[in-house]
Design a protein around this motif. Structure first.
Motif, mmCIF file in Angstrom:
data_model
loop_
_atom_site.group_PDB
_atom_site.id
_atom_site.type_symbol
_atom_site.label_atom_id
_atom_site.label_comp_id
_atom_site.label_asym_id
_atom_site.label_seq_id
_atom_site.Cartn_x
_atom_site.Cartn_y
_atom_site.Cartn_z
ATOM 1 N N LEU A 1 0.744 -1.262 -0.044
ATOM 2 C CA LEU A 1 -0.025 -0.097 -0.076
ATOM 3 C C LEU A 1 0.794 1.321 0.090
ATOM 4 C CD1 LEU A 1 -2.794 1.474 0.266
ATOM 5 C CD2 LEU A 1 -2.634 1.390 2.885
ATOM 6 N N VAL A 2 0.606 2.036 -0.886
ATOM 7 C CA VAL A 2 1.401 3.293 -0.904
ATOM 8 C C VAL A 2 0.488 4.566 -0.666
ATOM 9 C CG1 VAL A 2 2.593 5.023 -2.484
ATOM 10 C CG2 VAL A 2 2.801 2.453 -2.876
ATOM 11 N N ILE A 3 0.777 5.273 0.171
ATOM 12 C CA ILE A 3 -0.134 6.572 0.615
ATOM 13 C C ILE A 3 0.302 7.702 0.109
ATOM 14 C CG2 ILE A 3 -1.246 7.462 2.530
ATOM 15 C CD1 ILE A 3 -0.611 4.973 4.244
ATOM 16 N N GLY A 4 -0.258 8.392 -0.867
ATOM 17 C CA GLY A 4 0.167 9.744 -1.191
ATOM 18 C C GLY A 4 0.273 9.664 -2.699
ATOM 19 N N GLY A 5 -0.312 10.369 -3.605
ATOM 20 C CA GLY A 5 -0.206 10.132 -5.059
ATOM 21 C C GLY A 5 0.381 11.187 -5.796
ATOM 22 N N GLY A 6 1.466 11.760 -4.959
ATOM 23 C CA GLY A 6 2.486 12.740 -5.778
ATOM 24 C C GLY A 6 3.526 12.196 -6.369
ATOM 25 N N PRO A 7 4.770 12.717 -6.746
ATOM 26 C CA PRO A 7 5.583 11.994 -7.813
ATOM 27 C C PRO A 7 6.392 10.820 -6.955
ATOM 28 C CG PRO A 7 6.124 14.309 -7.022
ATOM 29 C CD PRO A 7 4.776 14.322 -6.697
ATOM 30 N N ALA A 8 6.597 11.140 -5.598
ATOM 31 C CA ALA A 8 7.412 9.959 -4.817
ATOM 32 C C ALA A 8 6.520 8.747 -4.474
ATOM 33 C CB ALA A 8 7.800 10.370 -3.320
ATOM 34 N N GLY A 9 4.975 8.872 -4.424
ATOM 35 C CA GLY A 9 4.310 7.828 -4.275
ATOM 36 C C GLY A 9 4.051 7.266 -5.718
ATOM 37 N N MET A 10 3.817 7.913 -6.711
ATOM 38 C CA MET A 10 3.636 7.405 -7.985
ATOM 39 C C MET A 10 4.718 6.510 -8.378
ATOM 40 S SD MET A 10 1.159 10.011 -10.225
ATOM 41 C CE MET A 10 2.009 11.460 -9.871
ATOM 42 N N MET A 11 5.863 6.886 -8.063
ATOM 43 C CA MET A 11 7.246 6.468 -8.449
ATOM 44 C C MET A 11 7.503 4.991 -7.644
ATOM 45 S SD MET A 11 9.676 6.054 -10.480
ATOM 46 C CE MET A 11 10.083 7.589 -11.296
ATOM 47 N N SER A 12 7.000 5.368 -6.405
ATOM 48 C CA SER A 12 7.085 3.933 -5.511
ATOM 49 C C SER A 12 6.167 2.792 -6.117
ATOM 50 C CB SER A 12 6.637 4.423 -4.083
ATOM 51 O OG SER A 12 7.448 5.187 -3.714
ATOM 52 N N ALA A 13 4.959 3.338 -6.361
ATOM 53 C CA ALA A 13 3.975 2.280 -6.717
ATOM 54 C C ALA A 13 4.354 1.639 -8.182
ATOM 55 C CB ALA A 13 2.565 3.141 -7.033
ATOM 56 N N LEU A 14 4.834 2.451 -8.944
ATOM 57 C CA LEU A 14 5.190 1.989 -10.298
ATOM 58 C C LEU A 14 6.599 0.922 -9.996
ATOM 59 C CD1 LEU A 14 5.849 5.139 -12.914
ATOM 60 C CD2 LEU A 14 4.638 2.966 -13.254
ATOM 61 N N GLN A 15 7.486 1.219 -9.448
ATOM 62 C CA GLN A 15 8.591 0.366 -9.177
ATOM 63 C C GLN A 15 8.150 -0.861 -8.230
ATOM 64 O OE1 GLN A 15 11.484 0.734 -10.610
ATOM 65 N NE2 GLN A 15 10.514 2.454 -11.510
ATOM 66 N N ALA A 16 7.306 -0.899 -7.484
ATOM 67 C CA ALA A 16 6.745 -2.048 -6.623
ATOM 68 C C ALA A 16 6.026 -2.847 -7.703
ATOM 69 C CB ALA A 16 5.922 -1.601 -5.613
ATOM 70 N N SER A 17 5.239 -2.145 -8.636
ATOM 71 C CA SER A 17 4.248 -2.929 -9.600
ATOM 72 C C SER A 17 4.980 -3.593 -10.741
ATOM 73 C CB SER A 17 3.317 -1.989 -10.012
ATOM 74 O OG SER A 17 3.830 -1.010 -10.982
ATOM 75 N N GLU A 18 6.388 -3.253 -10.931
ATOM 76 C CA GLU A 18 6.975 -3.697 -11.831
ATOM 77 C C GLU A 18 7.562 -5.217 -11.418
ATOM 78 O OE1 GLU A 18 8.398 -2.790 -14.809
ATOM 79 O OE2 GLU A 18 7.493 -0.976 -14.878
ATOM 80 N N LYS A 19 7.526 -5.415 -9.941
ATOM 81 C CA LYS A 19 7.869 -6.950 -9.662
ATOM 82 C C LYS A 19 6.542 -7.570 -8.991
ATOM 83 C CE LYS A 19 12.480 -5.438 -8.131
ATOM 84 N NZ LYS A 19 13.413 -5.332 -6.879
ATOM 85 N N SER A 20 5.776 -7.030 -8.806
ATOM 86 C CA SER A 20 4.752 -7.570 -7.918
ATOM 87 C C SER A 20 3.251 -7.017 -8.314
ATOM 88 C CB SER A 20 4.724 -7.233 -6.354
ATOM 89 O OG SER A 20 3.677 -7.870 -5.922
ATOM 90 N N SER A 21 2.108 -7.790 -8.215
ATOM 91 C CA SER A 21 0.855 -7.250 -8.319
ATOM 92 C C SER A 21 0.326 -7.097 -7.006
ATOM 93 C CB SER A 21 0.024 -8.516 -9.102
ATOM 94 O OG SER A 21 -0.098 -9.816 -8.117
ATOM 95 N N GLY A 22 -0.746 -6.616 -6.806
ATOM 96 C CA GLY A 22 -1.363 -6.388 -5.417
ATOM 97 C C GLY A 22 -0.771 -5.041 -5.056
ATOM 98 N N VAL A 23 -0.400 -4.133 -5.762
ATOM 99 C CA VAL A 23 0.008 -2.701 -5.497
ATOM 100 C C VAL A 23 -1.322 -1.644 -5.195
ATOM 101 C CG1 VAL A 23 1.389 -0.688 -5.885
ATOM 102 C CG2 VAL A 23 2.349 -3.246 -6.350
#
Length: 416
Positions: free
Chosen positions: A10-32
């Motif tokens: 779970l990423v909390i916050g949809g700014g640049p850091a949150g979107m980049m975090s979610a993107l990188q996590a989703s490159e390796k895993s589903s369920g983001v």
């Protein structure tokens, strides 16, 4: 039955850091899952660089980049080595966004449109099946021992996850949703906070005449900061007068040191409108101008030297009668004029507040975060990225680089 959403990350916050975090996590895993309190992502990103989005700075040497962040900068060595300025530019270009470099190393999209930067991030998240929950703020973070168990949303929905990345930013530009929510949760989780303060912020001055200068843009000026008659800081570049003070790139960069100095007493700005000329050269220039304008009134003699809006203020402050013919102006009066143009003094009243600040100084104490992974040393399944960290750099794309780099590291580390 409770409305429960289960996720891996779970990423909390949809700014640049949150979107980049979610993107990188989703490159390796589903369920983001990415939770954003606003009805859309990246509101603050859209207004950066006056809507053009200064995505980073062409300062590619990591040591130099780190130094821009002062004593806390060394925390960034690892993340900048893992996701550098060149990596940021490559990321956007590979996803169809062409970039260009402007004065001061500022890197912008060729389109000059921040919406294009946001579109790259949003489209890539959609492609990676990141579940985005909009318009439902987190109201509580529930922990069990040294682990976060779940978060509770305003709607009453609960989100359960294995790992959590907090990217809620600071308190700057609260109209975009940066209202310091994360600070409250982190205190409850046992983290220490360095007091948040506004930086990269306009400056208010005591002189009322600045109202007459509102909107006047200055290019290629030098501004020095003085306290107790000693120079404390200086910048060269662009600035602008506001209805109660000054703003613009060099003022924003100076605001951090000015904020600290104000705690010790009176602070002055000294503006040099003609930094390319020495006092003697400027005096000679004025004498040449006056020779060609012998029968002109003083008030009409400065058109070639100064912006139109500045002339009445300079005339008034010089104490030279505005109707004096220029051939009657004495050497002493001319010296006063030259000094005024080389040292135009304004006394700082205070800094503007979080409403106008680009960045927040302060945030999560860096000693409680592993710089290699962005992982909390207090909570075992918690990571951080972006402006919530106690890191702040100058204008020019540096602070967005922190968002990209720390977001990249957090998103990649969360699955290790």
């Amino acid at each position: 039955m409770r409305n429960i959403l289960k996720s891996k990350i779970l990423v909390i916050g949809g700014g640049p850091a949150g979107m980049m975090s979610a993107l990188q996590a989703s490159e390796k895993s589903s369920g983001v899952v990415l939770v954003e309190k606003n009805d859309r992502l990246g509101l603050k990103l859209l207004i950066t660089g006056k809507g053009r989005c200064n995505i980073t700075n062409a300062e590619t040497e990591v040591r130099s980049l780190v130094q821009k962040f002062g004593k806390n900068g060394k925390f960034l060595y690892s993340s900048l080595n893992k996701f550098s300025v060149d990596d940021v530019v490559s990321f956007f270009q590979q996803n169809g966004l062409k970039t260009k470099t402007e004065r001061g190393g500022r890197i912008f999209p060729v389109s000059n449109n921040s919406a294009d930067v946001l579109a790259v991030l949003v489209n890539k998240m959609k492609k990676n099946n990141v579940k985005i929950v909009n318009n439902d703020p987190v109201v509580n973070v529930i922990k069990n021992g040294k682990m976060i168990e779940k978060v509770v949303l305003k709607s009453g929905r609960e989100v359960v996850a294995e790992k959590f990345i907090i990217c809620t930013g600071g308190k700057s530009y609260p109209a975009t949703g940066s209202t310091g929510d994360g600070y409250r949760w982190l205190k409850n989780l046992g983290h220490n906070l360095v007091k948040p303060e506004p930086v990269l912020v306009p400056i208010m001055v005591k002189e009322n005449f600045v109202k007459e200068l509102e909107g006047l843009s200055l290019k290629n000026v030098a501004i020095k900061v003085f306290q107790k008659n000693k120079k404390q800081d200086e910048r060269f570049g662009e600035a602008i007068f506001t209805n109660n003070g000054m703003s613009g790139p060099i003022i924003l960069d100076l605001s951090k040191s000015i904020g600290s100095l104000l705690q010790a007493g009176k602070v002055e700005l000294r503006i040099d409108f003609k930094p390319g000329l020495s006092v003697a050269e400027l005096d000679a220039r004025i004498q040449r101008d006056f020779k060609g304008l012998i029968n002109k009134d003083f008030k009409n003699s400065l058109d070639d030297l100064l912006p139109q809006k500045l002339i009445p203020v300079v005339v008034k402050l010089s104490n030279i009668d505005k109707n004096t013919k220029v051939n009657s102006i004495t050497r002493e009066e001319r010296k006063v004029l030259v000094k005024l143009l080389k040292e135009f003094v304004l006394e700082v009243d205070r800094l503007d507040g979080f409403e106008k600040a680009i960045v927040t100084k302060g945030g999560v104490d860096l000693r409680e975060i592993d710089p290699q992974t962005m992982k909390s040393k207090i909570i075992e399944n918690l990571y951080f990225a972006g402006e919530i960290l106690d890191l702040d750099g100058p204008t020019g794309g540096y602070n967005l680089q922190v968002c990209w780099s720390t977001g990249f590291v957090a998103g990649n580390s969360v699955l290790d």
